[in-house]
Design a protein around this motif. Sequence first.
Motif, PDB file in Angstrom:
ATOM      1  N   ASN A 120      -4.540   7.896   9.686  1.00 49.81           N
ATOM      2  CA  ASN A 120      -3.741   8.411  10.804  1.00 49.81           C
ATOM      3  C   ASN A 120      -3.970   9.910  10.951  1.00 49.81           C
ATOM      4  O   ASN A 120      -4.707  10.514  10.169  1.00 49.81           O
ATOM      5  CB  ASN A 120      -2.256   8.071  10.627  1.00 49.81           C
ATOM      6  N   GLY A 121      -3.345  10.492  11.928  1.00 53.68           N
ATOM      7  CA  GLY A 121      -3.519  11.917  12.211  1.00 53.68           C
ATOM      8  C   GLY A 121      -2.979  12.844  11.147  1.00 53.68           C
ATOM      9  O   GLY A 121      -3.297  14.034  11.142  1.00 53.68           O
ATOM     10  N   GLN A 122      -2.161  12.315  10.229  1.00 55.19           N
ATOM     11  CA  GLN A 122      -1.640  13.125   9.125  1.00 55.19           C
ATOM     12  C   GLN A 122      -2.566  13.106   7.911  1.00 55.19           C
ATOM     13  O   GLN A 122      -2.276  13.724   6.900  1.00 55.19           O
ATOM     14  CB  GLN A 122      -0.249  12.642   8.701  1.00 55.19           C
ATOM     15  N   GLY A 123      -3.663  12.337   7.983  1.00 51.27           N
ATOM     16  CA  GLY A 123      -4.605  12.282   6.873  1.00 51.27           C
ATOM     17  C   GLY A 123      -4.304  11.206   5.859  1.00 51.27           C
ATOM     18  O   GLY A 123      -4.950  11.141   4.814  1.00 51.27           O
ATOM     19  N   ASP A 124      -3.315  10.352   6.139  1.00 51.31           N
ATOM     20  CA  ASP A 124      -3.005   9.256   5.220  1.00 51.31           C
ATOM     21  C   ASP A 124      -4.116   8.218   5.285  1.00 51.31           C
ATOM     22  O   ASP A 124      -4.686   7.964   6.351  1.00 51.31           O
ATOM     23  CB  ASP A 124      -1.672   8.602   5.585  1.00 51.31           C
ATOM     24  N   LEU A 125      -4.404   7.591   4.149  1.00 48.98           N
ATOM     25  CA  LEU A 125      -5.426   6.552   4.062  1.00 48.98           C
ATOM     26  C   LEU A 125      -4.765   5.301   3.518  1.00 48.98           C
ATOM     27  O   LEU A 125      -4.002   5.357   2.549  1.00 48.98           O
ATOM     28  CB  LEU A 125      -6.546   7.013   3.117  1.00 48.98           C
ATOM     29  N   TYR A 126      -5.056   4.166   4.129  1.00 51.42           N
ATOM     30  CA  TYR A 126      -4.435   2.897   3.741  1.00 51.42           C
ATOM     31  C   TYR A 126      -5.268   1.778   4.319  1.00 51.42           C
ATOM     32  O   TYR A 126      -6.261   2.026   5.017  1.00 51.42           O
ATOM     33  CB  TYR A 126      -2.980   2.825   4.247  1.00 51.42           C
ATOM     34  N   THR A 127      -4.896   0.541   4.036  1.00 45.89           N
ATOM     35  CA  THR A 127      -5.531  -0.600   4.692  1.00 45.89           C
ATOM     36  C   THR A 127      -4.456  -1.375   5.425  1.00 45.89           C
ATOM     37  O   THR A 127      -3.287  -1.377   5.031  1.00 45.89           O
ATOM     38  CB  THR A 127      -6.245  -1.540   3.693  1.00 45.89           C
ATOM     39  N   MET A 128      -4.868  -2.028   6.495  1.00 39.89           N
ATOM     40  CA  MET A 128      -3.970  -2.920   7.214  1.00 39.89           C
ATOM     41  C   MET A 128      -4.809  -3.960   7.932  1.00 39.89           C
ATOM     42  O   MET A 128      -6.037  -3.873   7.941  1.00 39.89           O
ATOM     43  CB  MET A 128      -3.036  -2.158   8.145  1.00 39.89           C
ATOM     44  N   GLY A 129      -4.151  -4.946   8.485  1.00 38.17           N
ATOM     45  CA  GLY A 129      -4.880  -5.985   9.193  1.00 38.17           C
ATOM     46  C   GLY A 129      -5.824  -5.386  10.222  1.00 38.17           C
ATOM     47  O   GLY A 129      -5.462  -4.432  10.919  1.00 38.17           O
ATOM     48  N   CYS A 130      -7.020  -5.919  10.303  1.00 30.90           N
ATOM     49  CA  CYS A 130      -8.015  -5.395  11.245  1.00 30.90           C
ATOM     50  C   CYS A 130      -7.529  -5.651  12.672  1.00 30.90           C
ATOM     51  O   CYS A 130      -7.150  -6.767  13.018  1.00 30.90           O
ATOM     52  CB  CYS A 130      -9.361  -6.060  10.990  1.00 30.90           C
ATOM     53  N   ASN A 131      -7.516  -4.587  13.484  1.00 29.01           N
ATOM     54  CA  ASN A 131      -6.951  -4.690  14.828  1.00 29.01           C
ATOM     55  C   ASN A 131      -7.877  -4.171  15.922  1.00 29.01           C
ATOM     56  O   ASN A 131      -7.487  -4.133  17.088  1.00 29.01           O
ATOM     57  CB  ASN A 131      -5.594  -3.982  14.889  1.00 29.01           C
TER      58      ASN A 131
END
Length: 141
Positions: A120-131
Motif C-alpha cells: 500500500n501507499g504506506q509501504g506495508d507489505l502483505y499478501t491477500m487474495g489475488c484481485n
Amino acid sequence: APAPAAAPTPAAAPAAQQQSSGVLTFTDLATGYCLDSNSAGNGYTMGCNGGRYQKWTVYGYGTLVLVNRATGLCLDSNASGNAYTMGCNGGRYQQWRMLESGYGTVNLVDIATGRCLDSNGQGDLYTMGCNGGSYQRWTRG
C-alpha cells in the motif's frame, strides 16, 4: 580498493534451486515503491534507491525463491497474510510463482497460500487474495 563482500549464501536453498535466474528489483505498479527488507526480517516497500536491500536473487524456474542480496534471507509469508523475510528453509511459504499480469508486470503468488504479494501507499507489505489490482502488480528491473 577492497572487493565488495559477497552476498550471504542461502543456508537451506534446495539444490534444485541453486541455479540463479537473475538479480531483480521489484517495483509496485501502484505506488512506485520497491520491494525492500532489512536484516531484522521486516518486509516493506519504500522509494527505490538502487541499494542491495532492494535487490533480490531469483532462484528456480516456475517455482521461485527470492533471496535478498543484502541479508541472504528469503521472501516468506504465512496464512495470515503477513509478508517478511527469514532464513531460507525450502518450505512452500518461501516459494513463489511469477505470473504475467499485463503491461509488463507480474503477480508474485505464494505457493503455500495462493495469495498475491501486495502493498500500500504506506509501504506495508502483505499478501491477500489475488484481485488483479495495481497494488499486486510488480515491474521487474
